[in-house]
Design an enzyme around this catalytic site. Structure first.
Site, PDB file in Angstrom:
ATOM      1  N   HIS A  52      -2.993  22.449  18.276  1.00  0.00           N
ATOM      2  CA  HIS A  52      -2.090  21.498  18.924  1.00  0.00           C
ATOM      3  C   HIS A  52      -0.696  21.638  18.313  1.00  0.00           C
ATOM      4  O   HIS A  52      -0.538  22.300  17.286  1.00  0.00           O
ATOM      5  CB  HIS A  52      -2.584  20.063  18.718  1.00  0.00           C
ATOM      6  N   HIS A 134       5.801  23.690  15.986  1.00  0.00           N
ATOM      7  CA  HIS A 134       4.914  24.773  15.565  1.00  0.00           C
ATOM      8  C   HIS A 134       3.455  24.372  15.764  1.00  0.00           C
ATOM      9  O   HIS A 134       3.128  23.196  15.809  1.00  0.00           O
ATOM     10  CB  HIS A 134       5.153  25.145  14.094  1.00  0.00           C
TER      11      HIS A 134
END
EC number: 3.1.4.58
Length: 189
Positions: A52, A134
């Site tokens: 995620h 990220h």
């Protein structure tokens, strides 16, 4: 996998965060990038079902505050956008290998800004460092991994964000999506 908060569990605590949750095809591509990096750096690969992009980490909190978090997210109005995940690199200080975008779309920055403003107004902790989009692919990486391009880039069509509950276990974290919020003009996940 989506479930509503359990109102009968008001006295317990929960660990939560807001995130972009990838569709299965995107998660598979990210997982393959982690597999390639693992061959060079070692470490612990993130399971595909846990990949995620964190928007806002809340952490441990009383379960009775979940309704407040849901209300914060209800205030966010964001447009759908494309996130081009085109870089893989490592942070030496914390031994993390990650995939990210060399260019953060303004829609992503707006989403994070709106979410943080709503969270701060409701008294939740907000990250003060500059947002760095990220996806963590590996933890405890040991080898060097120079930053490089992902070829071809991963084209992630972002149409929702989610509130995720994290249960820590010996084999790593297990995540449950509590709720998705769709982008303006979309029908959701």
């Amino acid at each position: 996998m989506t479930r509503p908060p359990d109102p009968s569990s008001a006295s317990r605590r929960t660990r939560v965060f807001f995130a972009l949750w990838p569709a299965p095809a995107i998660a598979r591509r990210l997982h393959r990038e982690g597999e390639r990096a693992h061959a060079t750096t070692g470490g612990r690969r993130m399971r595909r079902d846990t990949l995620h992009l964190t928007l806002a980490f809340i952490g441990d909190m009383p379960r009775e505050r979940l309704e407040d978090l849901l209300a914060c997210a209800d205030k966010v109005d964001f447009a759908p956008f494309a996130l081009v995940v085109d870089r893989i690199a490592a942070w030496r200080h914390n031994h993390i290998v990650w995939a990210g975008a060399s260019v953060q779309p303004p829609e992503l920055e707006s989403l994070v800004s709106q979410l943080n403003a709503a969270l701060a107004d409701a008294g939740f902790p907000v990250e003060r460092r500059k947002f760095s989009a990220h996806v963590t692919l590996l933890r405890n990486a040991r080898g060097e991994l120079p930053a490089s391009d992902i070829d071809p880039p991963i084209e992630w069509s972002v149409r929702t964000f989610a509130l995720i509950e994290s249960d820590l276990a010996q084999d790593g974290a297990h995540y449950t999506v509590l709720k998705f919020w769709p982008a303006a003009g979309t029908t959701g996940h």
